[in-house]
Design a protein around this motif. Structure first.
Motif, short mmCIF file in Angstrom:
data_model
loop_
_atom_site.label_atom_id
_atom_site.label_comp_id
_atom_site.label_asym_id
_atom_site.label_seq_id
_atom_site.Cartn_x
_atom_site.Cartn_y
_atom_site.Cartn_z
N TRP A 31 -47.14 -17.46 88.69
CA TRP A 31 -47.24 -18.26 87.12
C TRP A 31 -48.58 -18.00 86.72
O TRP A 31 -49.61 -18.11 87.50
CB TRP A 31 -46.88 -19.58 87.28
N PRO A 32 -48.76 -17.84 85.25
CA PRO A 32 -47.65 -17.47 84.17
C PRO A 32 -47.67 -16.07 83.77
O PRO A 32 -47.61 -15.83 82.75
CB PRO A 32 -48.21 -18.47 83.28
N HIS A 60 -41.11 -14.86 80.89
CA HIS A 60 -42.43 -14.39 81.33
C HIS A 60 -42.34 -12.89 80.62
O HIS A 60 -41.50 -12.14 80.72
CB HIS A 60 -42.91 -14.40 82.71
N ASN A 70 -35.11 -21.82 83.89
CA ASN A 70 -36.61 -21.64 84.39
C ASN A 70 -36.69 -22.39 85.53
O ASN A 70 -37.47 -23.20 85.77
CB ASN A 70 -37.62 -21.96 83.28
N ARG A 154 -52.83 -23.74 75.08
CA ARG A 154 -52.23 -22.76 75.98
C ARG A 154 -53.39 -21.60 75.98
O ARG A 154 -53.87 -21.21 77.17
CB ARG A 154 -51.17 -22.45 75.68
N GLY A 188 -50.35 -13.94 80.39
CA GLY A 188 -50.19 -15.38 80.17
C GLY A 188 -49.67 -15.58 78.89
O GLY A 188 -48.53 -16.31 78.59
N GLY A 191 -46.07 -14.51 77.66
CA GLY A 191 -44.80 -15.11 77.91
C GLY A 191 -44.39 -16.33 77.18
O GLY A 191 -45.20 -16.60 76.31
N GLN A 196 -42.89 -21.55 80.72
CA GLN A 196 -44.05 -21.68 81.43
C GLN A 196 -44.32 -23.39 81.70
O GLN A 196 -44.60 -23.58 82.98
CB GLN A 196 -45.25 -21.03 80.85
N SER A 199 -41.23 -24.10 84.16
CA SER A 199 -41.43 -23.25 85.58
C SER A 199 -42.34 -24.37 86.50
O SER A 199 -42.37 -24.49 87.61
CB SER A 199 -41.85 -22.07 85.40
N HIS A 200 -43.58 -24.60 85.65
CA HIS A 200 -44.66 -25.50 86.21
C HIS A 200 -44.06 -26.62 86.95
O HIS A 200 -44.28 -27.20 87.82
CB HIS A 200 -45.67 -25.37 85.51
#
Length: 298
Positions: A31-32, A60, A70, A154, A188, A191, A196, A199-200
């Motif tokens: 990630w990511p 991604h 995700n 981000r 990063g 994506g 992201q 997913s995190h």
């Protein structure tokens, strides 16, 4: 671009280099990032006669910016669909970070004959979060801070991570590579922010792992192992400076010992992985190559 379309309609990008009758190695990124994070390793193993494959996990890189799916179960399903589409047999699957979690979930469900070996490098499995059963894990507040920083800014956050703890560039005496930092940021930002974030949250955060009452501070454990006190840097759960305003030196320390560090070309050191395989050595090939699987013993 080479892609497959999954059963739920997501287009997943992949790159496939080398002779199709050679033993395949499949790389799963963290990630990511994207499949590009493995380019140096792919070039090395290609030169050793392997067929090398890497793919951008859904949400991604060049894959579709999915707003659903995700999660680890879907990542494993996507991997199975890619493996079947390319008819890969006796493959070695190598996963870093979130990619390591994807490898573990896929291998547990893989068809007979599809997998020869699995290698997990700094993987999220079996548990990253600090709990009463895992007191040396990373505090939940760190993951909360990461998601807050991703939401707030981000673009800046994805500069701060590689400039600081990811490659160890925030350590005294580190030789900083602006190229590595820029390439990390590029991957990063390519994506999807929603993917992201999900997913995190789902893999590293509180959806999978719940902290139990009485979970204790891990500073004593850090001191025993000679790690920096995690309270002196990172995201303050009680408030203070907004995560998006922090710079590389202020990023949470736990990340620094989760990631792959940019190696010197003369490094040779063993690294154990959860599957019982052994990665022996680091090899250089026209610069930084990263961990190379030179020999394995299952």
């Amino acid at each position: 671009m080479a892609t497959i379309t999954t059963r739920d309609g997501a287009n997943v990008f992949y790159k496939d280099w080398g002779a199709k009758d050679a033993q395949p190695i499949v790389f799963h990124h963290g990630w990511p990032l994207s499949a590009d994070d493995w380019d140096s390793q792919m070039l090395f193993f290609l030169s050793q006669g392997y067929r090398v494959i890497a793919f951008d996990r859904r949400g991604h890189g060049r894959s579709d910016q999915t707003d659903t799916g995700n999660d680890m179960d879907t990542y494993a399903s996507d991997t199975a669909e890619l493996v079947n589409a390319l008819d890969l047999k006796d493959a070695v699957h190598i996963g870093h970070s979130t990619g390591g979690g994807g490898v573990a979930r896929y291998v547990a469900r893989a068809e007979s004959g599809r997998v020869a070996k699995a290698v997990l490098i700094g993987a999220v499995t079996p548990l990253m979060l600090q709990t009463s059963a895992n007191p040396e894990g990373t505090p939940k507040e760190v993951f909360d801070g990461f998601r807050s920083a991703l939401t707030a800014n981000r673009a800046q956050f994805f500069k701060d991570i590689p400039a600081g703890p990811f490659y160890g560039f925030n350590r005294d005496g580190a030789v900083v590579s602006q190229g590595l930092i820029d390439n990390w940021w590029r991957q990063g930002m390519e994506g999807g922010a929603k993917a992201q974030y999900d997913s995190h949250r789902g893999i590293l955060g509180d959806r999978l792992h719940r902290r139990s009452p009485g979970d204790h501070d891990s500073r004593a454990g850090d001191a025993r192992r000679g790690r920096p006190d995690r309270s002196d840097r990172g995201l303050d759960p009680q408030g203070g400076q907004a995560p998006a305003q922090r710079h590389a030196e202020d990023l949470p320390r736990p990340v620094a010992w989760h990631v792959r560090h940019a190696p010197r070309t003369d490094q040779r050191r063993p690294a154990r992985v959860h599957t019982g395989a052994l990665i022996r050595g680091f090899r250089g090939l026209d610069g930084d190559i990263g961990p190379a699987l030179l020999e394995t013993s299952a």
